[in-house]
Write an enzyme that holds these catalytic residues in place. Structure first.
Site, PDB file in Angstrom:
ATOM      1  N   ARG A 277     -13.855  -5.911   3.258  1.00  0.00           N
ATOM      2  CA  ARG A 277     -12.470  -5.523   4.311  1.00  0.00           C
ATOM      3  C   ARG A 277     -13.077  -5.359   5.766  1.00  0.00           C
ATOM      4  O   ARG A 277     -12.525  -5.541   7.093  1.00  0.00           O
ATOM      5  CB  ARG A 277     -11.705  -4.037   4.506  1.00  0.00           C
ATOM      6  CG  ARG A 277     -11.019  -4.278   2.906  1.00  0.00           C
ATOM      7  CD  ARG A 277     -10.243  -2.898   3.362  1.00  0.00           C
ATOM      8  NE  ARG A 277      -9.591  -2.286   3.937  1.00  0.00           N
ATOM      9  CZ  ARG A 277      -8.698  -2.678   5.047  1.00  0.00           C
ATOM     10  NH1 ARG A 277      -8.119  -4.063   3.876  1.00  0.00           N
ATOM     11  NH2 ARG A 277      -7.214  -2.243   5.510  1.00  0.00           N
TER      12      ARG A 277
ATOM     13  N   ARG B 175       0.564  -1.721   0.165  1.00  0.00           N
ATOM     14  CA  ARG B 175       0.000   0.040   0.012  1.00  0.00           C
ATOM     15  C   ARG B 175       0.925   1.305   0.500  1.00  0.00           C
ATOM     16  O   ARG B 175       1.784   1.025   0.126  1.00  0.00           O
ATOM     17  CB  ARG B 175      -1.077  -0.077   1.462  1.00  0.00           C
ATOM     18  CG  ARG B 175      -1.832   1.360   1.135  1.00  0.00           C
ATOM     19  CD  ARG B 175      -2.507   1.179   2.316  1.00  0.00           C
ATOM     20  NE  ARG B 175      -2.048   2.252   3.566  1.00  0.00           N
ATOM     21  CZ  ARG B 175      -2.650   2.493   4.214  1.00  0.00           C
ATOM     22  NH1 ARG B 175      -4.321   2.154   4.828  1.00  0.00           N
ATOM     23  NH2 ARG B 175      -1.731   3.494   5.175  1.00  0.00           N
TER      24      ARG B 175
ATOM     25  N   HIS C  89      -9.292   6.795   1.902  1.00  0.00           N
ATOM     26  CA  HIS C  89      -9.410   6.803   3.671  1.00  0.00           C
ATOM     27  C   HIS C  89     -11.198   7.307   3.721  1.00  0.00           C
ATOM     28  O   HIS C  89     -10.972   8.658   4.884  1.00  0.00           O
ATOM     29  CB  HIS C  89      -8.115   7.322   4.416  1.00  0.00           C
ATOM     30  CG  HIS C  89      -8.218   6.620   5.415  1.00  0.00           C
ATOM     31  ND1 HIS C  89      -8.679   7.712   6.893  1.00  0.00           N
ATOM     32  CD2 HIS C  89      -7.825   5.753   6.072  1.00  0.00           C
ATOM     33  CE1 HIS C  89      -8.308   6.644   7.902  1.00  0.00           C
ATOM     34  NE2 HIS C  89      -8.001   5.545   7.548  1.00  0.00           N
TER      35      HIS C  89
ATOM     36  N   TRP D 213     -11.534  11.931   9.102  1.00  0.00           N
ATOM     37  CA  TRP D 213     -10.267  11.563   9.052  1.00  0.00           C
ATOM     38  C   TRP D 213     -10.234  10.361   8.039  1.00  0.00           C
ATOM     39  O   TRP D 213     -10.724   9.668   8.290  1.00  0.00           O
ATOM     40  CB  TRP D 213     -10.076  10.939  10.302  1.00  0.00           C
ATOM     41  CG  TRP D 213      -8.531  10.804  10.595  1.00  0.00           C
ATOM     42  CD1 TRP D 213      -7.641  11.712  10.594  1.00  0.00           C
ATOM     43  CD2 TRP D 213      -8.111   9.904  11.001  1.00  0.00           C
ATOM     44  NE1 TRP D 213      -5.803  11.100  10.485  1.00  0.00           N
ATOM     45  CE2 TRP D 213      -6.727   9.855  11.064  1.00  0.00           C
ATOM     46  CE3 TRP D 213      -8.663   8.409  10.840  1.00  0.00           C
ATOM     47  CZ2 TRP D 213      -5.844   8.889  10.742  1.00  0.00           C
ATOM     48  CZ3 TRP D 213      -8.194   7.354  11.966  1.00  0.00           C
ATOM     49  CH2 TRP D 213      -6.549   7.539  11.380  1.00  0.00           C
TER      50      TRP D 213
ATOM     51  N   GLU E 248     -13.955  -1.795   6.616  1.00  0.00           N
ATOM     52  CA  GLU E 248     -13.006  -1.153   7.654  1.00  0.00           C
ATOM     53  C   GLU E 248     -13.890  -1.622   9.558  1.00  0.00           C
ATOM     54  O   GLU E 248     -13.481  -1.810   9.945  1.00  0.00           O
ATOM     55  CB  GLU E 248     -11.422  -1.130   7.981  1.00  0.00           C
ATOM     56  CG  GLU E 248     -11.516  -0.073   8.015  1.00  0.00           C
ATOM     57  CD  GLU E 248     -10.107   0.632   7.680  1.00  0.00           C
ATOM     58  OE1 GLU E 248      -9.259  -0.098   6.671  1.00  0.00           O
ATOM     59  OE2 GLU E 248      -9.506   1.702   8.715  1.00  0.00           O
TER      60      GLU E 248
ATOM     61  N   GLU F 140      -8.938   1.813  -1.566  1.00  0.00           N
ATOM     62  CA  GLU F 140     -10.193   1.582  -0.126  1.00  0.00           C
ATOM     63  C   GLU F 140     -10.701   2.895   0.513  1.00  0.00           C
ATOM     64  O   GLU F 140     -10.223   3.823   0.121  1.00  0.00           O
ATOM     65  CB  GLU F 140      -9.195   0.992   0.230  1.00  0.00           C
ATOM     66  CG  GLU F 140      -9.256   0.998   1.694  1.00  0.00           C
ATOM     67  CD  GLU F 140      -8.754   0.237   2.869  1.00  0.00           C
ATOM     68  OE1 GLU F 140      -7.022   0.459   3.178  1.00  0.00           O
ATOM     69  OE2 GLU F 140      -8.490   0.525   4.087  1.00  0.00           O
TER      70      GLU F 140
ATOM     71  N   TYR G  88      -3.200  11.487   6.249  1.00  0.00           N
ATOM     72  CA  TYR G  88      -3.622  10.166   6.432  1.00  0.00           C
ATOM     73  C   TYR G  88      -2.084   9.573   6.115  1.00  0.00           C
ATOM     74  O   TYR G  88      -1.843   9.648   5.146  1.00  0.00           O
ATOM     75  CB  TYR G  88      -4.507   9.418   6.237  1.00  0.00           C
ATOM     76  CG  TYR G  88      -4.754   7.666   6.351  1.00  0.00           C
ATOM     77  CD1 TYR G  88      -4.040   7.233   5.195  1.00  0.00           C
ATOM     78  CD2 TYR G  88      -5.019   7.297   7.967  1.00  0.00           C
ATOM     79  CE1 TYR G  88      -4.307   6.457   5.279  1.00  0.00           C
ATOM     80  CE2 TYR G  88      -4.630   6.515   7.832  1.00  0.00           C
ATOM     81  CZ  TYR G  88      -4.697   5.194   6.422  1.00  0.00           C
ATOM     82  OH  TYR G  88      -4.076   4.105   6.549  1.00  0.00           O
TER      83      TYR G  88
ATOM     84  N   ASP H  73      -5.515   4.039   0.307  1.00  0.00           N
ATOM     85  CA  ASP H  73      -6.248   4.601   0.901  1.00  0.00           C
ATOM     86  C   ASP H  73      -6.649   4.614   0.598  1.00  0.00           C
ATOM     87  O   ASP H  73      -6.133   6.433   1.345  1.00  0.00           O
ATOM     88  CB  ASP H  73      -5.525   3.745   2.120  1.00  0.00           C
ATOM     89  CG  ASP H  73      -7.462   4.126   2.798  1.00  0.00           C
ATOM     90  OD1 ASP H  73      -6.856   2.969   4.549  1.00  0.00           O
ATOM     91  OD2 ASP H  73      -8.302   4.267   2.863  1.00  0.00           O
TER      92      ASP H  73
ATOM     93  N   GLU I 238      -4.522  -7.450   5.016  1.00  0.00           N
ATOM     94  CA  GLU I 238      -3.730  -6.163   5.326  1.00  0.00           C
ATOM     95  C   GLU I 238      -2.241  -6.527   6.477  1.00  0.00           C
ATOM     96  O   GLU I 238      -2.724  -7.423   7.586  1.00  0.00           O
ATOM     97  CB  GLU I 238      -3.782  -5.020   5.531  1.00  0.00           C
ATOM     98  CG  GLU I 238      -3.634  -3.670   6.603  1.00  0.00           C
ATOM     99  CD  GLU I 238      -4.683  -2.430   6.510  1.00  0.00           C
ATOM    100  OE1 GLU I 238      -5.537  -2.969   7.480  1.00  0.00           O
ATOM    101  OE2 GLU I 238      -3.770  -1.639   7.160  1.00  0.00           O
TER     102      GLU I 238
HETATM  103  C1  CS2 Z   1      -5.810   1.689   7.732  1.00  0.00           C
HETATM  104  C2  CS2 Z   1      -6.543   2.298   9.942  1.00  0.00           C
HETATM  105  O1  CS2 Z   1      -4.977   0.119   7.521  1.00  0.00           O
HETATM  106  C3  CS2 Z   1      -5.464   1.046   7.152  1.00  0.00           C
HETATM  107  O2  CS2 Z   1      -6.207   0.754   6.068  1.00  0.00           O
HETATM  108  O3  CS2 Z   1      -7.521   2.750   7.403  1.00  0.00           O
HETATM  109  O4  CS2 Z   1      -4.837   2.528   9.609  1.00  0.00           O
HETATM  110  C4  CS2 Z   1      -7.264   2.621  10.183  1.00  0.00           C
HETATM  111  O5  CS2 Z   1      -6.802   4.709   9.470  1.00  0.00           O
HETATM  112  C5  CS2 Z   1      -6.611   2.802  11.454  1.00  0.00           C
HETATM  113  O6  CS2 Z   1      -7.664   0.973  11.608  1.00  0.00           O
HETATM  114  C6  CS2 Z   1      -8.096   3.743  12.202  1.00  0.00           C
HETATM  115  O7  CS2 Z   1      -7.737   2.616  13.966  1.00  0.00           O
HETATM  116 MG    MG Z   2      -8.186   2.267   5.522  1.00  0.00          MG
END
Ligand code: CS2
Ligand code: MG
Length: 402
Positions: free
Chosen positions: A283, A147, A212, A402, A262, A236, A159, A210, A339
């Site tokens: 995810r 990634r 995000h 975020w 996620e 992602e 991020y 990502d 991941e």
């Molecule tokens: C992220 C994470 O791993 C990822 O794909 O989106 O780092 C996420 O920001 C954290 O798990 C939040 O706790």
């Molecule tokens: Mg993520």
């Protein structure tokens, strides 16, 4: 066999973890992860105050009935706190079942469908060049999938970028920090980053990215189109997923594969995404999705629509979840990728485990149960400290995702 005791362990070897230990009258115990980054004590309290009294005395082999009891019996359904608590119980019971039967959990999920589990690592850098150097490091370590995230010219923070030489760890002790964001700066930068990565590393390396949750559907559609020639493994969290239909807009414009979930805690969060084939990878993971019992159902539903798994595996999911995920990834047919954000040494010492990394793949180990333990004496040395994920504001101060 009967459950005689269950207790929550909260420890913080560099970051907070919540672990449930379930003990039985035959001396076998199981572990489950209930870590929810930034809201850990909510899950700890849900388990201690509302769940544990109901499972003591139950037969730990009755994983389906106990799951239904905790899900339907709560009346108030779904959500990350509830489902992380249910997952902690469920995973601990499957761990007990594997140990009692003397077999690894993957054998309870259908047996091995593959030897190794393909994983992706996180390469990042404050700018394109440092991100490329980190990609090179991952390739040298044997990763087949990476990634890539980088700082964005024109904005101070973003991020996924580690502060200094250390690993990227999003949760910070103390009150939430404030990050800044500009979609315009980001959309100008991201395609250039991946052009450089493909130029330097060629076509074979699987590349992931990502977003995000930060784009609108049409902005994500634009990015997906501009990334198409770089053949990403996935883009992602392109947009927030409360509006599942938003992904239809993205799908209409681009063939870049999409991964999401996620932050999901139920297959219902992805129901339309899956049945309309608006996504390619789910995810949602074992700890936040309700455990093995829930994820097996979700993965089988996803398989009907060509959707594969791509479990979240950040450092805020404990080694108990990493072990559980690797057993699941080893067994299910529609596995996609896993991941891997490696934990720090202190965490690995608190949670001794059998899983290991080799040549871009991970292996769960073949011992009975999950193959992970909790060193309670060592865990006690790391006291919980409240920590938060950052909040994010656009350059004009508007609060954003975020
Ligand atoms: C992220 C994470 O791993 C990822 O794909 O989106 O780092 C996420 O920001 C954290 O798990 C939040 O706790
Ligand atoms: Mg993520």
């Amino acid at each position: 066999m009967k459950i005689t005791k269950a207790a929550v362990n909260t420890t913080s070897p560099g970051r907070n973890f919540v672990t449930l230990k379930v003990e039985t009258d035959e001396g076998i115990y199981g572990l489950g992860d209930g870590t929810l980054n930034g809201r850990e004590l909510a899950v700890a309290s849900y388990l201690t105050e509302h769940v544990i009294p109901c499972i003591v005395g139950r037969d730990p082999f009755e994983t389906e009935d106990i799951w239904q009891y905790l899900y339907r019996g709560a009346y108030w359904r779904r959500g990350p706190v509830t489902m992380s608590a249910i997952a902690a119980v469920d995973v601990a019971l499957w761990d007990i079942k594997g140990k009692a039967l003397g077999t690894p959990v993957y054998n309870l999920l259908g047996g091995k469908s593959r030897d190794g589990v393909l994983v992706y690592g996180h390469a990042n850098g404050k700018d394109t060049e440092t991100a490329l150097e980190d990609v090179a490091r991952h390739v040298e370590q044997g990763f087949k999938a990476v990634r890539v995230q980088s700082g964005i010219p024109g904005i101070k923070t973003t991020y996924g970028i580690a502060k200094g030489a250390g690993r990227y760890e999003p949760a910070e002790r103390g009150l939430p920090s404030e990050a800044e964001w500009s979609t315009e700066h980001y959309l100008r930068h991201a395609p250039k980053l991946f052009e450089k990565v493909r130029e330097r590393f060629g076509e074979e390396l699987h590349l992931l990215h990502d977003c995000h949750h930060r784009l609108t559907p049409i902005e994500a559609a634009r990015l997906g189109k501009e990334l198409e020639s770089f053949h990403l493994f996935w883009m992602e969290d392109p947009t927030t997923a409360e509006l599942q239909e938003g992904f239809k807009v993205i799908r209409e414009h681009t063939t870049t594969p999409i991964a999401v979930g996620e932050v999901f805690s139920s297959v219902w969060d992805a129901h339309d995404l899956i049945r309309n084939q608006w996504i390619d990878y789910l995810r949602m993971t074992i700890v936040h999705g309700g455990g093995f019992t829930a994820l097996k159902k979700a993965a089988d539903f996803a398989a009907m629509y060509h959707v594969r798994t791509g479990f979240h595996g950040a450092t805020d999911l404990s080694p108990v979840t990493m072990a559980a995920a690797l057993h699941f990834d080893t067994a299910i047919h529609n596995f996609g990728i896993q991941e891997l954000m490696p934990h720090n040494e202190e965490t690995d010492a608190v949670f001794p485990h059998q899983y290991y990394f080799k040549d871009g793949m991970m292996y769960p180990g073949d011992g009975p149960g999950l193959g992970v333990d909790l060193d309670e004496k060592l865990a006690a040395k790391y006291e919980y400290q409240r920590a938060y994920l950052p909040v994010n504001r656009k350059l004009d101060g508007t609060l954003t995702d975020w």
